[in-house]
Scaffold this motif. Structure first.
Motif, mmCIF file in Angstrom:
data_model
loop_
_atom_site.group_PDB
_atom_site.id
_atom_site.type_symbol
_atom_site.label_atom_id
_atom_site.label_comp_id
_atom_site.label_asym_id
_atom_site.label_seq_id
_atom_site.Cartn_x
_atom_site.Cartn_y
_atom_site.Cartn_z
ATOM 1 N N VAL A 35 41.774 5.249 102.453
ATOM 2 C CA VAL A 35 43.087 5.603 102.046
ATOM 3 C C VAL A 35 43.746 4.474 101.304
ATOM 4 O O VAL A 35 44.240 4.745 100.165
ATOM 5 C CB VAL A 35 44.085 5.841 103.254
ATOM 6 N N VAL A 36 43.501 3.201 101.744
ATOM 7 C CA VAL A 36 44.115 2.087 101.151
ATOM 8 C C VAL A 36 43.552 1.965 99.798
ATOM 9 O O VAL A 36 44.066 1.700 98.780
ATOM 10 C CB VAL A 36 43.985 0.696 101.858
ATOM 11 N N LEU A 37 42.024 2.004 99.746
ATOM 12 C CA LEU A 37 41.391 1.775 98.516
ATOM 13 C C LEU A 37 42.035 3.101 97.286
ATOM 14 O O LEU A 37 42.147 2.823 96.169
ATOM 15 C CB LEU A 37 39.999 1.864 98.492
ATOM 16 N N ILE A 40 45.203 1.932 95.949
ATOM 17 C CA ILE A 40 45.089 0.669 95.104
ATOM 18 C C ILE A 40 44.544 1.382 93.774
ATOM 19 O O ILE A 40 45.028 1.095 92.454
ATOM 20 C CB ILE A 40 44.462 -0.316 95.541
ATOM 21 N N GLY A 41 43.794 2.376 93.722
ATOM 22 C CA GLY A 41 42.944 2.656 92.704
ATOM 23 C C GLY A 41 44.320 3.662 91.795
ATOM 24 O O GLY A 41 44.166 3.718 90.612
ATOM 25 N N ALA A 42 44.962 4.050 92.583
ATOM 26 C CA ALA A 42 45.960 5.085 91.933
ATOM 27 C C ALA A 42 47.025 4.321 91.284
ATOM 28 O O ALA A 42 47.292 4.529 90.034
ATOM 29 C CB ALA A 42 46.641 6.210 92.692
ATOM 30 N N VAL A 43 47.523 3.202 91.920
ATOM 31 C CA VAL A 43 48.418 2.284 91.163
ATOM 32 C C VAL A 43 47.544 1.455 89.955
ATOM 33 O O VAL A 43 48.215 1.399 88.758
ATOM 34 C CB VAL A 43 48.700 1.171 92.103
ATOM 35 N N ALA A 44 46.320 1.268 90.037
ATOM 36 C CA ALA A 44 45.904 0.599 88.926
ATOM 37 C C ALA A 44 45.643 1.501 87.667
ATOM 38 O O ALA A 44 45.718 1.030 86.585
ATOM 39 C CB ALA A 44 44.024 0.243 89.474
ATOM 40 N N VAL A 46 47.501 4.069 86.936
ATOM 41 C CA VAL A 46 48.703 4.238 86.255
ATOM 42 C C VAL A 46 49.080 2.903 85.457
ATOM 43 O O VAL A 46 49.985 3.034 84.135
ATOM 44 C CB VAL A 46 49.888 4.367 87.517
ATOM 45 N N ALA A 47 48.952 1.809 85.867
ATOM 46 C CA ALA A 47 49.092 0.559 85.290
ATOM 47 C C ALA A 47 48.209 0.298 83.947
ATOM 48 O O ALA A 47 49.056 0.191 82.854
ATOM 49 C CB ALA A 47 48.791 -0.884 86.375
ATOM 50 N N ALA A 48 47.240 0.754 83.968
ATOM 51 C CA ALA A 48 46.410 0.870 82.926
ATOM 52 C C ALA A 48 47.051 1.941 81.695
ATOM 53 O O ALA A 48 46.835 1.663 80.718
ATOM 54 C CB ALA A 48 44.963 1.362 83.344
ATOM 55 N N ILE A 49 47.392 3.150 82.308
ATOM 56 C CA ILE A 49 47.803 4.092 81.341
ATOM 57 C C ILE A 49 49.131 3.610 80.630
ATOM 58 O O ILE A 49 49.216 3.926 79.533
ATOM 59 C CB ILE A 49 48.092 5.482 82.005
ATOM 60 N N ALA A 50 49.833 3.009 81.522
ATOM 61 C CA ALA A 50 51.210 2.306 80.872
ATOM 62 C C ALA A 50 50.892 1.149 79.902
ATOM 63 O O ALA A 50 51.605 1.396 78.810
ATOM 64 C CB ALA A 50 51.963 1.813 82.241
ATOM 65 N N TYR A 51 49.837 0.629 80.099
ATOM 66 C CA TYR A 51 49.393 -0.617 79.506
ATOM 67 C C TYR A 51 49.000 -0.066 78.029
ATOM 68 O O TYR A 51 49.481 -0.484 76.908
ATOM 69 C CB TYR A 51 48.491 -1.576 80.049
ATOM 70 N N ALA A 52 48.108 1.010 78.018
ATOM 71 C CA ALA A 52 47.672 1.603 77.022
ATOM 72 C C ALA A 52 48.844 2.177 75.956
ATOM 73 O O ALA A 52 48.708 2.132 74.836
ATOM 74 C CB ALA A 52 46.703 2.749 77.338
ATOM 75 N N ILE A 53 49.487 2.911 76.618
ATOM 76 C CA ILE A 53 50.723 3.442 75.856
ATOM 77 C C ILE A 53 51.770 2.362 75.085
ATOM 78 O O ILE A 53 52.093 2.681 74.092
ATOM 79 C CB ILE A 53 51.623 4.213 76.754
ATOM 80 N N TYR A 54 51.773 1.126 76.128
ATOM 81 C CA TYR A 54 52.645 0.200 75.320
ATOM 82 C C TYR A 54 51.979 -0.315 74.184
ATOM 83 O O TYR A 54 52.536 -0.611 73.127
ATOM 84 C CB TYR A 54 52.931 -0.921 76.473
ATOM 85 N N LYS A 55 50.641 -0.799 74.315
ATOM 86 C CA LYS A 55 49.835 -0.883 73.244
ATOM 87 C C LYS A 55 49.873 -0.221 72.060
ATOM 88 O O LYS A 55 49.763 -0.627 70.774
ATOM 89 C CB LYS A 55 48.376 -1.552 73.507
#
Length: 94
Positions: A35-37, A40-44, A46-55
């Protein structure tokens, strides 16, 4: 004798039902590490998608103006303007 046999069958059915319920509860609990992993995977993700959109929306060449010094650029052309004004003034005065 038939009552004892029916009681035995009823008890076996009850035991099977209890075993099924316990298996369902074990499946629902899940392992806490998994559950913890998963979180963490879901948060990572979302962060990767946000970074890709920003770039994508803010490419690296968009920061060109921040590095450009406009004062120096204008100073270079001020000298040329003064020379042009002097020539225009001297030719019109004659």
């Amino acid at each position: 004798m038939s009552e004892k046999f029916e009681d035995l069958i009823t008890q076996i059915k009850a035991n099977d039902l209890v075993k099924r319920l316990r298996k369902q509860e074990e499946k629902k609990k899940g392992h806490p590490v998994v559950v913890v992993l998963a979180i963490i995977g879901a948060v990572a993700a979302v962060a990767a998608i946000a970074y890709a959109i920003y770039k994508y929306l803010n490419p690296s060449y968009a920061d060109f103006d921040a590095d450009f010094d406009y004062d120096e650029f204008e100073d270079d052309f001020d000298d040329l303007d003064d020379d042009a004004d002097d020539k225009a003034f001297s030719s019109s005065g004659k």
